[in-house]
Design a protein around this motif. Structure first.
Motif, PDB file in Angstrom:
ATOM      1  N   VAL A 177      46.858  30.625  26.805  1.00 54.38           N
ATOM      2  CA  VAL A 177      46.647  29.381  26.057  1.00 54.38           C
ATOM      3  C   VAL A 177      47.661  28.318  26.470  1.00 54.38           C
ATOM      4  N   GLY A 178      48.879  28.743  26.852  1.00 49.70           N
ATOM      5  CA  GLY A 178      49.912  27.794  27.280  1.00 49.70           C
ATOM      6  C   GLY A 178      49.457  26.915  28.434  1.00 49.70           C
ATOM      7  N   ARG A 179      48.667  27.495  29.348  1.00 50.92           N
ATOM      8  CA  ARG A 179      48.151  26.711  30.487  1.00 50.92           C
ATOM      9  C   ARG A 179      47.240  25.587  29.998  1.00 50.92           C
ATOM     10  N   ILE A 180      46.406  25.924  29.021  1.00 50.43           N
ATOM     11  CA  ILE A 180      45.470  24.922  28.509  1.00 50.43           C
ATOM     12  C   ILE A 180      46.237  23.877  27.711  1.00 50.43           C
ATOM     13  N   LEU A 181      47.200  24.339  26.888  1.00 51.08           N
ATOM     14  CA  LEU A 181      47.960  23.414  26.041  1.00 51.08           C
ATOM     15  C   LEU A 181      48.766  22.412  26.871  1.00 51.08           C
ATOM     16  N   SER A 182      49.318  22.877  28.009  1.00 53.68           N
ATOM     17  CA  SER A 182      50.102  21.944  28.838  1.00 53.68           C
ATOM     18  C   SER A 182      49.203  20.846  29.391  1.00 53.68           C
ATOM     19  N   ARG A 183      47.923  21.153  29.576  1.00 51.15           N
ATOM     20  CA  ARG A 183      46.980  20.142  30.070  1.00 51.15           C
ATOM     21  C   ARG A 183      46.566  19.172  28.955  1.00 51.15           C
ATOM     22  N   VAL A 184      46.290  19.723  27.757  1.00 56.74           N
ATOM     23  CA  VAL A 184      45.826  18.832  26.678  1.00 56.74           C
ATOM     24  C   VAL A 184      46.989  18.114  26.006  1.00 56.74           C
ATOM     25  N   SER A 185      48.227  18.411  26.406  1.00 52.36           N
ATOM     26  CA  SER A 185      49.376  17.675  25.848  1.00 52.36           C
ATOM     27  C   SER A 185      49.925  16.704  26.893  1.00 52.36           C
ATOM     28  N   SER A 186      50.761  17.211  27.809  1.00 48.24           N
ATOM     29  CA  SER A 186      51.456  16.303  28.744  1.00 48.24           C
ATOM     30  C   SER A 186      50.501  15.669  29.752  1.00 48.24           C
ATOM     31  N   ASP A 187      49.582  16.457  30.336  1.00 50.71           N
ATOM     32  CA  ASP A 187      48.663  15.886  31.335  1.00 50.71           C
ATOM     33  C   ASP A 187      47.753  14.833  30.714  1.00 50.71           C
ATOM     34  N   LEU A 188      47.255  15.135  29.530  1.00 54.42           N
ATOM     35  CA  LEU A 188      46.361  14.177  28.859  1.00 54.42           C
ATOM     36  C   LEU A 188      47.138  12.939  28.422  1.00 54.42           C
TER      37      LEU A 188
ATOM     38  N   LEU B  45      35.927  23.095  27.208  1.00 57.18           N
ATOM     39  CA  LEU B  45      36.750  24.171  26.635  1.00 57.18           C
ATOM     40  C   LEU B  45      36.008  24.904  25.521  1.00 57.18           C
ATOM     41  N   PHE B  46      35.325  24.163  24.667  1.00 63.67           N
ATOM     42  CA  PHE B  46      34.629  24.805  23.538  1.00 63.67           C
ATOM     43  C   PHE B  46      33.352  25.520  23.965  1.00 63.67           C
ATOM     44  N   ARG B  47      32.826  25.146  25.129  1.00 61.41           N
ATOM     45  CA  ARG B  47      31.623  25.834  25.611  1.00 61.41           C
ATOM     46  C   ARG B  47      31.952  26.924  26.628  1.00 61.41           C
ATOM     47  N   ALA B  48      33.243  27.103  26.919  1.00 65.34           N
ATOM     48  CA  ALA B  48      33.647  28.126  27.900  1.00 65.34           C
ATOM     49  C   ALA B  48      33.388  29.518  27.328  1.00 65.34           C
ATOM     50  N   PRO B  49      33.017  30.471  28.182  1.00 71.96           N
ATOM     51  CA  PRO B  49      32.783  31.843  27.693  1.00 71.96           C
ATOM     52  C   PRO B  49      34.105  32.533  27.343  1.00 71.96           C
TER      53      PRO B  49
ATOM     54  N   SER C  23      36.540   9.261  27.881  1.00 72.34           N
ATOM     55  CA  SER C  23      35.563  10.075  28.610  1.00 72.34           C
ATOM     56  C   SER C  23      36.153  11.415  29.055  1.00 72.34           C
ATOM     57  N   ILE C  24      37.390  11.380  29.607  1.00 73.80           N
ATOM     58  CA  ILE C  24      38.022  12.618  30.098  1.00 73.80           C
ATOM     59  C   ILE C  24      38.235  13.596  28.953  1.00 73.80           C
ATOM     60  N   PHE C  25      38.732  13.092  27.809  1.00 69.23           N
ATOM     61  CA  PHE C  25      38.977  13.990  26.685  1.00 69.23           C
ATOM     62  C   PHE C  25      37.676  14.594  26.176  1.00 69.23           C
ATOM     63  N   SER C  26      36.659  13.764  26.080  1.00 73.93           N
ATOM     64  CA  SER C  26      35.365  14.238  25.574  1.00 73.93           C
ATOM     65  C   SER C  26      34.805  15.362  26.448  1.00 73.93           C
TER      66      SER C  26
ATOM     67  N   PHE D  24      34.756  22.887  14.471  1.00 77.15           N
ATOM     68  CA  PHE D  24      36.153  22.713  14.876  1.00 77.15           C
ATOM     69  C   PHE D  24      36.285  21.654  15.966  1.00 77.15           C
ATOM     70  N   LYS D  25      35.278  21.586  16.824  1.00 72.45           N
ATOM     71  CA  LYS D  25      35.263  20.543  17.857  1.00 72.45           C
ATOM     72  C   LYS D  25      35.181  19.167  17.201  1.00 72.45           C
ATOM     73  N   ASN D  26      34.357  19.065  16.147  1.00 69.31           N
ATOM     74  CA  ASN D  26      34.245  17.793  15.419  1.00 69.31           C
ATOM     75  C   ASN D  26      35.556  17.423  14.732  1.00 69.31           C
ATOM     76  N   VAL D  27      36.248  18.441  14.219  1.00 69.89           N
ATOM     77  CA  VAL D  27      37.552  18.200  13.573  1.00 69.89           C
ATOM     78  C   VAL D  27      38.529  17.626  14.592  1.00 69.89           C
ATOM     79  N   VAL D  28      38.586  18.263  15.787  1.00 72.44           N
ATOM     80  CA  VAL D  28      39.488  17.786  16.841  1.00 72.44           C
ATOM     81  C   VAL D  28      39.095  16.374  17.271  1.00 72.44           C
ATOM     82  N   GLU D  29      37.787  16.128  17.388  1.00 69.37           N
ATOM     83  CA  GLU D  29      37.316  14.800  17.812  1.00 69.37           C
ATOM     84  C   GLU D  29      37.667  13.721  16.788  1.00 69.37           C
ATOM     85  N   SER D  30      37.599  14.076  15.501  1.00 72.87           N
ATOM     86  CA  SER D  30      37.965  13.093  14.471  1.00 72.87           C
ATOM     87  C   SER D  30      39.461  12.792  14.536  1.00 72.87           C
TER      88      SER D  30
END
Length: 1483
Positions: free
Chosen positions: A1017-1028, A1004-1008, A995-998, A514-520
């Protein structure tokens, strides 16, 4: 007689030159401010205006005094400001007129001719009369019309005065006091116009309306004040501030002082004024939408026109301030020309230098005040626009149809609010720049023409060429923006899906895939990011080169045309060009804002026009008891798809349910049971027939939907707390023991989607929520499948049969045991009700029903010989919360909620976040090179200007050709350095973004799993959307631009200090004051931006949560309450943003005033220092730099503010880039063999588990051995630790002590991927991903179609998949909501069958499947996994009856482990008790 009067008035009928009058005639004479015709015309108009004003005043004074409500006596700031401004102006005219009379008497000993002073006196009197009449309140209708007409006439009169005076000033190169007053009358007339139409055009109503009442605390949520501030108190001081306070931003001082003294917290920030709140904005939107629909009965509505109509007044007012700013800015080159004339000894009068200095200071201060109000007001409009769109999007998603949800995923809807609405909110700020830049440009051209004559056209041609050259770049940018939006949506959808289902990904070892899918997907997006950055770089080179290219072209043209070049005209030209160069440089930003806003608006409009559920619940609110039915459904076809050609989900439904009736719905998986409930709830878009529901409804969904918040909030669900009834509900739903064992009781915070609750506990909280509403009709969708037998029996008896005894109930269930208690049973198959009647009737008449009961009885038969020694009395539930399990002790002082407040940096972090940003991908190298080239560019500009200033003077030995050649060569060299600078900035942006996205994605994918349990999840999504998005497109250019403009500003200080040394005494303390002001500002601004970031996450989280639970919210009729909460969150997010941009303007205004003082001091000192006329070139250079000081300083500070805001995004992303990760995925030195595990033996030794450090143990030293190939059943009551035991096996949580050994290999010594990929699991929560059927069965694409079809047949899904049009390519929407819960569990089974692991774990895998299908599935598992170790966790006791061994867990301890028959015969056995409970219920 007439001629004599004219001679008295004008001294000479022939307009003699001796009088100083100009002898022009006709229209030219009227325009000439010194001509008699002009004076006669002005006096005539003034007399007319004065007469009308006196009539209005007389009418008002003679009318009766009207008493009014004291509340309406509040003094508006605009009329007061108008009266003060125009009063001062009128006094100035009168004073000048009187001074003119005395001067004439002193010099000429006569007051003749009279025109010179009469025009001043009449102008003063008429303006005074107008000021008084317009400021009067409560005029009758004729007077009101007179005031409006008079103000309009005065405005046209002032336009005439202003234009004629400016033309004369430019023609004569002089500025007189009368010209200044005439120009000042223009803003005065605008104030007249605004007062007349605003004060008398509005009704006398309380502007605050009833907004405060709308923001009262929600019922049942009075205790929750963390996110929703009380809106009745602590309203922003701006709401009650006076004119001077608003103009100077003085109202902001208390908050900035507080921010300097302490770190600002949420409670320190006052709320918005009512007119700016989300509710007011949304109501305005609805009004405009209704008005448009009324006007256009057919055709679509225009969102753009709604926005324009909603905010035109504010935009018009801000446009007026923009106009004043442009006009005052354009006076700069005129002042420069006048100062050069003074230095050259051509002053008009003795103290002209002092008067010019004062005029320059006033002009610059007025420019500052007007620009700050312009920017502040447009920011306010942007804020309101953002709030309006956010509210409209939220309201829309509550009504979105099922078909529309397939086109707009939850991740996309969140991005509409967090990205698109914000982008549109930025656009009003740039809107006036479009025309203001053009007007500024035209005025500059006018001044330039007076300097370089025909060469102006060469300058114009060069600028047009630059703009035309930028068109292809703009066009491609628009294309790139559209592409990047689509790419971003795809990426966000994939990330949201992965984050939401992270537990499933980890259990199946699919994170890497899934990480590879997101990276592609990111790779596709990055293509467009680098494209946009490159285009931006080219545009910057183009527009930053313009101040270098245009002068060269213009001066060469002058040389060829023979136009004389001297210090005066050269530096007037350069000063004019410098004034427009900053707006021209901003054109790329304006273009980007325009393109971004257009693309975002199109996306939002498309969403807002998506199909809705239509009219629903029209009958549901009716509580008339006379109806003979509660539910009536008569439909030929019921379909989720509105397409006529689509296959209906249900057919021929004829259902009538009487009040108080209990109806049970049963049938195989996918037969349409849940769809029938959805149709009754009004959720199915296409119903060909009638659906009536009478009464208040409550709904319990099959997949539990739990809000983030406390258990009490989830149960109350907006209702008022009734302690007695609340306690009864908790007892009925078997929650008493659970609440006692929680650290905060029912105030314990539940994580997003109830992550820290077991499946059974989530369902019981849902049941409690429904019961507390005390509804008339209850729709229960298989709520007992997630709880154990004893709890299910208790719930059925206490909840359904006793608590709901007089209620109408529709229950979907697979538990055949409960069916005899119902008034009627509906048997469903293939979307039809095949049989209906009582249990006994169906048993006697229906073969299908007999088969269903027979399948159930077969599973019970094996227990019929159980020893009667085991009594069947009910046992107390010992459920415990898995993730927050504590001992039954008083609440500890150090107890913590699982869901923490969102973390944010505090205090001054200095350069830390900037350094963090630059550490990525050679950032320091690229940034250093970019700044180096910028320094070369600035130095080159100074050398170029100095060369011109020094050699342009009359005594120069250099020829004009040599002068211009050197000037041009330097300019071309600078363009190359600009290109290099942009190149490295683009490299910096692209490298950092990648680099930052990678790193973020890897983190995130290695987090426990503990991270996801405690982080919405909303906290994470706000970072990977507007902040990124900020990092991708803004950060690099803003960083380099900020540093560049700041360096420009300090270089200007340096030039001024060198060329006019006395001004250094002003510059040094001014720089010190600048630093002090910036520190004062940053102390508060940083915290405001951080608070804004966390509150923005709350908006995103609440939206995402509401999308997931939309059906439940609608069923309970909670749309209004959730919408109100959303608007409160929007306002809470808008407040720090409002104060943030207000603080920006506060700072810039004070710095601009300081700059005006420096510039005025520089100009005065250079004119007073005896440099001689030969130094006019250097003075021209200094002043041309000094006049652009304000523009550079504003741009510099503005971008510093932007950058300090944007760098918060770096801080927020950094927080999630360093999450402590799980154990390594692969340990190369200790990898298991390819065929591991080959036997499947599991040895567990003294296993101890706790979820967090210092938390109590959840599993207490479990030890047992599962032999290879054996079938192990794990039993225990809800929350006893069964799922935790499975988590330990997959190392979702690491053991504190003990070890698990599989085939002689300690699982803690190998990599997580190696472990999880070799184990199989069918998890408790069935999860499907957006895509196709094939992708959901085999995400890694390791198997053929024939293998997949074979597996689908084994798990009873082949027919369902073949019935779909696409077969294996059939669409599965995100979350799999177009498949039933039972079918989703069968999909999970299919994955396990395809994987064929040696060890298979079934975690309550068949809870949502009917008994008949369950029997087939169990048989399939026995056959397919005959030689495998199968570990089964089940609430259905028959599921584990054929196991070799049964493991009993209670309170995290192993209580028994033996063969099933031995345990059943053992007295006091937990397994025996569970069997007895199940058997007694079934019998």
């Amino acid at each position: 007689m007439g001629e004599s009067a004219w001679i008295l008035f004008c001294n000479n009928s022939n307009c003699s030159n001796e009088t100083g009058k100009t002898c022009s005639s006709g229209f030219a004479a009227i325009l000439n401010p010194y001509s008699c015709l002009n004076h006669a015309f002005i006096i005539s108009v003034d007399m007319l205006l004065l007469l009308v004003a006196l009539v209005i005043i007389f009418c008002k004074l003679s009318s009766k005094k009207i008493t009014t409500n004291p509340q309406s006596q509040s003094i508006s700031s605009l009329p007061v400001f108008s009266a003060i401004y125009n009063g001062i102006l009128s006094v100035a005219y009168l004073a000048l007129g009187i001074w003119t009379i005395f001067q004439k008497l002193d010099m000429d000993h006569t007051v003749l001719p009279m025109d010179g002073w009469l025009v001043l006196l009449f102008q003063g009197l008429s303006w005074l009369g107008l000021a008084i009449s317009v400021s009067m309140k409560e005029l009758n209708l004729p007077c009101t019309i007179a005031v409006k007409s008079c103000s309009t006439f005065a405005f046209l009169h002032a336009v005439f005065l202003c234009i004629s005076s400016l033309l004369e000033a430019i023609a004569d190169n002089t500025v007189s006091i009368k010209i200044i007053l005439d120009v000042s009358s223009f803003p005065g007339s605008i104030l007249f116009l605004s007062c007349a139409f605003r004060v008398y055009g509005s009704k006398d109503t309380d502007p605050n309306g009833d907004f405060d009442a709308c923001y009262a605390p929600l019922q049942g949520e009075e205790h929750d004040s963390t996110d929703e501030t009380s809106f009745n108190y602590n309203i922003t001081p701006f709401a009650n501030a006076g004119v001077l306070s608003k103009m100077s931003f003085w109202w902001l001082n208390p908050l900035l002082h507080k921010g300097k003294e302490k770190i600002l917290e949420n409670d320190d920030i006052p709320t918005l004024q009512p007119a700016c709140r989300a509710k007011a904005c949304y109501l305005k939107y609805i009004d405009q939408l209704s008005e448009q629909k009324r006007r256009k009965s057919s055709g679509s509505t225009s969102m753009l026109s709604i926005i324009v109509y909603s905010h035109w007044k504010a935009m018009l007012t801000s446009g007026f301030f923009a106009l004043i700013k442009v006009l005052t800015l354009s006076t700069g080159p005129l002042f420069l020309r006048a100062f050069i004339a003074v230095v050259q000894g051509k002053e008009a009068f003795k103290y002209e230098a002092y008067l010019l200095t004062l005029g320059l200071l006033i002009a610059k201060c007025l420019e500052s005040f007007s620009e700050r109000q312009w920017f502040f007001m447009t920011r306010m409009v942007g804020l309101q626009l953002r709030s309006m769109l956010s509210a409209a999007i939220y309201q829309k998603q509550l009504q979105l149809s099922n078909a529309a949800k397939m086109n707009h995923s939850p991740g996309e809807i969140v991005s509409y609010v967090t990205v698109d609405a914000y982008r549109i909110g930025e656009f009003p700020y740039y809107f006036h720049q479009i025309w203001a830049t053009s007007l500024q440009f035209c005025l500059a051209l006018f001044i330039v023409y007076s300097s370089v004559e025909l060469a102006t056209f060469a300058a114009l041609a060069a600028i047009i060429l630059i703009v035309v050259a930028s068109y292809p770049l703009t066009k491609s940018q628009l294309k790139y923006y559209k592409k990047i939006m689509l790419a971003q949506d795809k990426r966000l959808k994939a990330i949201a899906e992965a984050l939401t289902n992270m537990k499933v990904l980890k259990l199946h070892a699919w994170e890497t895939h899934f990480k590879n899918v997101v990276e592609s997907l990111r790779k596709d997006e990055f293509k467009w990011i680098s494209g946009i950055l490159s285009q931006k770089g080219y545009q910057l080179v183009l527009f930053w080169s313009s101040p270098v290219i245009v002068p060269a072209v213009t001066f060469w043209t002058c040389y060829l045309l023979g136009v004389q070049l001297n210090a005066s005209n050269v530096f007037t030209f350069l000063a004019s060009l410098r004034i427009v160069q900053e707006p021209i440089r901003l054109i790329p930003d304006i273009v980007q804002a325009f393109i971004g806003a257009k693309v975002s608006l199109d996306r939002i409009v498309e969403f807002l026009e998506a199909p809705e559920l239509g009219s629903r619940k029209s009958e549901q609110k009716c509580h008339d008891k006379n109806f003979d039915h509660s539910i009536l459904i008569k439909c030929n076809e019921i379909s989720w798809d509105i397409n006529p050609s689509s296959k209906p989900a249900m057919r021929n439904i004829d259902l009538v349910v009487k009040p108080g009736e209990k109806i049970s719905i049963c049938g195989e998986v996918g037969s349409g049971k849940s769809t029938l409930l959805a149709a009754a709830l009004g959720e199915v878009p296409k119903c060909n027939g009638t659906v009536h529901v009478h009464g208040k409804m409550a709904y319990v969904s099959q997949t539990a939907w739990i809000q983030t918040g406390s258990i009490q909030e989830n149960i109350l669900f907006g209702s008022v707390m009734d302690p007695v009834w609340y306690q009864q509900v908790v007892e009925t739903c078997c929650l008493v023991k659970d609440l006692e064992m929680l650290p905060f009781g029912d105030l314990t915070e539940i994580g997003e989607r109830g992550v820290n609750l077991s499946g059974g506990q989530k369902q019981r909280i849902q049941l409690a929520r429904a019961l507390y509403q005390n509804a008339d009709i209850y729709f229960l969708d298989d709520p007992f499948s997630a709880v154990d037998a004893q709890t299910a029996t208790s719930l059925f008896n206490e909840y359904v049969m006793r608590a709901l005894s007089d209620k109408t109930v529709l229950l979907v269930t697979h538990q055949v045991d409960f069916l005899p208690a119902f008034d009627s049973v509906l048997l469903m198959s293939a979307g039809e009700i095949v049989n209906a009647g009582t249990y006994d009737q169906l048993l006697a008449s229906s073969k299908k029903f007999q088969d269903l009961v027979k399948a159930h009885n077969n599973t019970v038969e094996s227990e019929m010989d159980i020893s009667s020694s085991s009594n069947g009395r009910a046992m107390t539930s010992k459920d415990v919360i898995e993730n927050v399990h504590v001992k039954e002790e008083p609440i500890m002082a150090n107890a913590e909620q699982l869901i923490k407040q969102e973390e944010r940096e505090t205090g001054d972090t200095g350069f830390k976040p900037y350094l963090q940003y630059l550490r990525h991908h050679k950032g320091f190298l690229y940034f250093t090179l970019a700044i180096l080239f910028h320094v070369v560019f600035i130095i080159g500009q100074v050398i170029q200007s100095y060369w011109l200033a020094y050699e342009i003077q009359g005594n120069s030995q250099v020829s004009k050709r040599e002068l211009l050649t050197v000037f041009t060569v330097i300019g071309c060299s600078l363009a190359i350095f600009l290109l290099l600078r942009s190149f490295y900035v683009v490299l910096l942006g692209c490298g950092a973004s990648e680099s930052i996205f990678s790193k973020l994605l890897k983190s995130l994918f290695r987090a426990p799993m503990s991270f996801y349990d405690s982080t919405p999840v909303g906290r994470i999504l706000s970072r990977v959307s507007s902040d990124l998005s900020t990092i991708d497109l803004e950060m690099a250019f803003k960083l380099s631009f900020t540093v560049g403009t700041t360096m420009n500003t300090y270089f200007i200080f340096f030039v001024l200090a060198v060329l006019a040394w006395p001004v250094a005494f002003v510059i040094i303390p001014m720089i010190y004051l600048t630093i002090l002001l910036q520190r004062h500002y940053y102390a508060s601004a940083k915290e405001l931006m951080r608070i804004n970031g966390t509150r923005k996450s709350s908006v995103a989280s609440h939206l995402a949560e509401s999308i997931a639970g939309a059906m439940t919210i609608r069923a309970f009729g909670g749309e209004d309450r959730f919408f109100l909460k959303n608007m409160n969150l929007i306002d809470a997010n808008a407040s720090p943003d409002f104060y943030n941009f207000s603080a920006n303007e506060w700072l810039i205004q004070r710095l601009e005033i300081l700059c005006a003082i420096v510039l005025s001091s520089s100009a005065l000192s250079m004119t007073l220092i005896p440099l001689g006329s030969s130094a006019s070139g250097l003075i021209g250079m200094a002043l041309s730099y000094g006049l652009s000081l304000n523009a550079f300083l504003v741009i510099s500070v503005k971008y510093q503010c932007f950058l300090s805001n944007d760098v918060v995004s770096v801080e927020r992303l950094e927080q999630y880039m360093h999450i402590p990760s799980e154990a390594p995925e692969v340990i190369e030195a200790n990898r298991p063999p390819h065929d591991w595990p080959c036997v499947g033996k599991v040895n567990i030794r003294n296993l101890k588990i706790r979820y967090r450090p210092n938390a109590p143990l959840v599993l207490h030293g479990i030890s047992c051995i599962f032999e290879g190939g054996s079938k192990i059943g794990i039993v225990g009551r809800t929350g006893s630790g069964k799922t935790t035991f499975i988590s330990a096996l997959f190392r979702l949580v690491e053991p504190v002590d003990g070890e698990i050994i599989i085939d002689n290999l300690n699982i803690c010594e190998i990599g997580l991927h190696d472990l999880r990929s070799h184990l199989g699991i069918i998890p408790q929560d069935p999860t499907l991903f957006g895509g196709s059927v094939r992708y959901n069965i085999d995400p890694l694409e390791q198997h053929t179609d024939s293998e997949i079809w074979e597996v689908l047949e084994k798990c009873q899904l082949r027919e369902a998949v073949q019935a779909k049009e696409g077969g294996l390519n059939s669409i599965v929407v995100q979350d799999g909501s177009n498949w039933s819960t039972g079918q989703r569990q069968l999909f999970c089974l299919g994955r396990a069958l395809l994987k064929r692991s040696r060890i298979l774990v079934l975690d309550e895998a068949t809870a949502s499947i009917d008994n008949a299908t369950d029997s087939i599935i169990q048989k399939t598992i026995r056959t397919e996994f005959d030689d495998c170790t199968v570990i089964t966790v089940a609430h259905r006791i028959p599921t584990v009856m054929d196991c070799n061994m049964v493991l009993g867990i209670s309170d995290g301890k192993l209580v028994e482990f033996d063969e099933p028959m031995k345990l059943m015969s053992k007295e006091g056995s937990l397994f025996g008790q569970l069997i007895q409970e199940y058997w007694s219920r079934s019998s």
